[in-house]
Scaffold this motif. Structure first.
Motif, short mmCIF file in Angstrom:
data_model
loop_
_atom_site.label_atom_id
_atom_site.label_comp_id
_atom_site.label_asym_id
_atom_site.label_seq_id
_atom_site.Cartn_x
_atom_site.Cartn_y
_atom_site.Cartn_z
N THR A 118 18.35 -3.23 -52.50
CA THR A 118 17.93 -4.44 -53.22
C THR A 118 16.49 -4.29 -53.68
O THR A 118 16.15 -4.60 -54.82
CB THR A 118 18.09 -5.67 -52.32
OG1 THR A 118 19.44 -5.75 -51.87
CG2 THR A 118 17.73 -6.95 -53.07
N SER A 177 15.61 -4.14 -57.69
CA SER A 177 15.03 -5.34 -58.28
C SER A 177 13.50 -5.35 -58.24
O SER A 177 12.88 -6.11 -58.99
CB SER A 177 15.57 -6.59 -57.60
OG SER A 177 15.20 -6.62 -56.24
N VAL A 192 20.32 -11.26 -58.64
CA VAL A 192 20.04 -10.39 -57.49
C VAL A 192 20.79 -10.91 -56.26
O VAL A 192 21.40 -10.12 -55.53
CB VAL A 192 18.51 -10.31 -57.23
CG1 VAL A 192 18.22 -9.47 -55.99
CG2 VAL A 192 17.80 -9.73 -58.46
N ASP A 242 18.48 0.80 -60.39
CA ASP A 242 19.43 -0.28 -60.71
C ASP A 242 20.58 0.27 -61.54
O ASP A 242 20.68 0.02 -62.73
CB ASP A 242 18.72 -1.41 -61.46
CG ASP A 242 19.69 -2.53 -61.78
OD1 ASP A 242 20.67 -2.72 -61.03
OD2 ASP A 242 19.48 -3.20 -62.81
#
Length: 159
Positions: free
Chosen positions: A39, A43, A86, A116
């Motif tokens: 994550t 992001s 997200v 990503d």
């Protein structure tokens, strides 16, 4: 949040709320750290920090009231143009073990990051996905059902 442990705990709190599984169960998958890193890589530190800070505020405001928590998550995280995609990816990642590339609109507005891209997070993420306990099955070809399970007919709990 001052350290990696605090960030991981905040990520687990948010993940438990988003998935409906306990923090204990999520920890038991062994995927908390790889999912947090995925994550963060996909992001960015700023988005992750804002997501976790907003989650902490929503949890504090709810003070244990599930209705307030649900409305807060929907209004402040899932409906947010920056945090919502997200958070939805975090949900999908816990259930199927795959990070899905963020929508192009999100990437255009908030920067494109090389990590990503749609990918399976780790070899264990498929077998540890929450999809399997949710549907009451084992991942085909990856996790046996256990000795002697063939002796009894399958159990289906249909509503």
């Amino acid at each position: 949040m001052t350290g990696d442990h605090d960030v991981l705990e905040a990520f687990l709190e948010l993940s438990a709320t988003l998935t409906g599984y306990s923090r204990f169960r999520l920890r038991g998958t062994g995927q908390a750290e790889p999912y947090l890193e995925t994550t963060r890589d996909a992001s960015g530190d700023g988005v992750l920090a804002d997501l976790l800070a907003t989650s902490a505020e929503v949890h504090a405001t709810a003070a244990g009231d599930e209705g307030v928590l649900d409305r807060g998550l929907r209004a402040r995280i899932l409906s947010d143009d920056r945090l919502g995609p997200v958070a939805r990816n975090v949900i999908k990642m816990w259930f199927v073990g795959t990070w899905y590339q963020l929508p192009q609109e999100w990437r255009d507005a908030h920067a494109t990051r090389a990590p990503d891209a749609t990918h399976v997070v780790s070899p264990a993420s498929y077998t540890e996905g929450l999809l399997w306990p949710t549907i009451g099955a084992n991942p085909p070809g990856a996790k046996g059902q256990g000795y002697g399970t063939w002796a009894a007919p399958p159990r289906l709990d249909l509503p």
